[in-house]
Design a protein around this motif. Structure first.
Motif, short mmCIF file in Angstrom:
data_model
loop_
_atom_site.label_atom_id
_atom_site.label_comp_id
_atom_site.label_asym_id
_atom_site.label_seq_id
_atom_site.Cartn_x
_atom_site.Cartn_y
_atom_site.Cartn_z
N VAL A 73 23.13 38.73 -18.77
CA VAL A 73 24.55 39.09 -18.62
C VAL A 73 25.33 37.86 -18.13
O VAL A 73 26.40 37.54 -18.66
CB VAL A 73 24.74 40.28 -17.65
CG1 VAL A 73 26.22 40.53 -17.36
CG2 VAL A 73 24.09 41.54 -18.22
N LEU A 118 21.48 41.54 -6.41
CA LEU A 118 20.57 40.40 -6.28
C LEU A 118 21.27 39.25 -5.56
O LEU A 118 22.46 39.30 -5.32
CB LEU A 118 20.15 39.91 -7.68
CG LEU A 118 19.43 40.90 -8.59
CD1 LEU A 118 19.37 40.37 -10.01
CD2 LEU A 118 18.03 41.17 -8.07
N THR A 172 31.18 47.87 -18.37
CA THR A 172 30.69 47.16 -17.18
C THR A 172 30.87 45.66 -17.35
O THR A 172 31.38 44.98 -16.45
CB THR A 172 29.19 47.48 -16.94
OG1 THR A 172 29.06 48.89 -16.74
CG2 THR A 172 28.65 46.74 -15.74
N PRO A 204 20.02 40.82 -15.71
CA PRO A 204 21.25 40.28 -15.12
C PRO A 204 21.48 38.81 -15.48
O PRO A 204 22.62 38.38 -15.68
CB PRO A 204 21.04 40.45 -13.61
CG PRO A 204 20.06 41.56 -13.49
CD PRO A 204 19.16 41.45 -14.70
N ILE A 228 18.76 35.11 -9.72
CA ILE A 228 19.12 34.98 -11.13
C ILE A 228 18.71 33.62 -11.68
O ILE A 228 18.34 33.49 -12.84
CB ILE A 228 20.63 35.24 -11.32
CG1 ILE A 228 20.89 36.74 -11.17
CG2 ILE A 228 21.12 34.74 -12.67
CD1 ILE A 228 22.26 37.19 -11.48
N VAL A 231 27.77 38.38 -10.92
CA VAL A 231 26.76 39.19 -11.62
C VAL A 231 25.63 39.57 -10.65
O VAL A 231 25.19 40.72 -10.63
CB VAL A 231 26.21 38.44 -12.86
CG1 VAL A 231 25.03 39.20 -13.47
CG2 VAL A 231 27.30 38.24 -13.90
N PHE A 271 27.93 50.24 -20.95
CA PHE A 271 27.53 48.88 -20.60
C PHE A 271 28.63 47.89 -20.97
O PHE A 271 28.94 46.98 -20.21
CB PHE A 271 26.20 48.52 -21.29
CG PHE A 271 25.80 47.08 -21.07
CD1 PHE A 271 25.42 46.65 -19.81
CD2 PHE A 271 25.81 46.17 -22.12
CE1 PHE A 271 25.06 45.32 -19.60
CE2 PHE A 271 25.45 44.85 -21.92
CZ PHE A 271 25.08 44.42 -20.64
N THR A 305 14.18 43.17 -13.96
CA THR A 305 15.25 43.35 -12.97
C THR A 305 16.03 42.06 -12.73
O THR A 305 17.14 42.10 -12.23
CB THR A 305 14.67 43.82 -11.61
OG1 THR A 305 13.60 42.94 -11.25
CG2 THR A 305 14.16 45.25 -11.68
N HIS A 340 26.80 42.33 -8.41
CA HIS A 340 26.88 43.60 -9.15
C HIS A 340 25.51 44.25 -9.29
O HIS A 340 25.38 45.47 -9.18
CB HIS A 340 27.49 43.37 -10.54
CG HIS A 340 27.51 44.61 -11.37
ND1 HIS A 340 28.44 45.61 -11.20
CD2 HIS A 340 26.67 45.04 -12.36
CE1 HIS A 340 28.18 46.59 -12.06
NE2 HIS A 340 27.12 46.27 -12.77
N TYR A 341 24.48 43.46 -9.52
CA TYR A 341 23.12 43.99 -9.72
C TYR A 341 22.30 44.02 -8.43
O TYR A 341 21.10 44.27 -8.47
CB TYR A 341 22.39 43.22 -10.82
CG TYR A 341 22.90 43.57 -12.20
CD1 TYR A 341 22.48 44.74 -12.83
CD2 TYR A 341 23.80 42.76 -12.86
CE1 TYR A 341 22.95 45.09 -14.09
CE2 TYR A 341 24.28 43.09 -14.13
CZ TYR A 341 23.86 44.26 -14.73
OH TYR A 341 24.33 44.60 -15.98
#
Length: 91
Positions: free
Chosen positions: A34, A14, A82, A31, A19, A8, A79, A27, A11-12
């Motif tokens: 998710v 980061l 995704t 994530p 996270i 994850v 989404f 921001t 993907h974002y």
């Protein structure tokens, strides 16, 4: 959950450590939600166990995150695709 967090985060755009940090910046928080959702869907972990993996978040925070992601997936098909793609990547 380590692998889920890594996928994850990547993907974002980061780092896994982003996270897991306490920040509530959108921001990072989104994530994180998710990742929490995927942890619940793809593992046998309980809400408190998932919370522990995310900087000791309370289990109610995890439950809220899972609900929010489900709601967004119901209303936003792009989404949902995704999240499904991330889920496939982890299986």
């Amino acid at each position: 959950p380590t692998e889920i967090i890594r996928v994850v985060a990547t993907h974002y755009g980061l780092k896994s450590s982003d996270i897991k940090q306490k920040s509530n910046a959108q921001t990072i928080a989104f994530p994180r939600q998710v990742a929490m959702y995927l942890c619940k869907e793809l593992t046998e972990l309980s809400y408190p166990e998932i919370g522990k993996a995310f900087a000791d978040k309370h289990h109610s925070t995890v439950m809220y995150s899972v609900q929010q992601i489900k709601k967004k997936m119901d209303n936003d098909h792009q989404f949902a695709r995704t999240v499904e793609a991330l889920s496939k990547q982890l299986r």
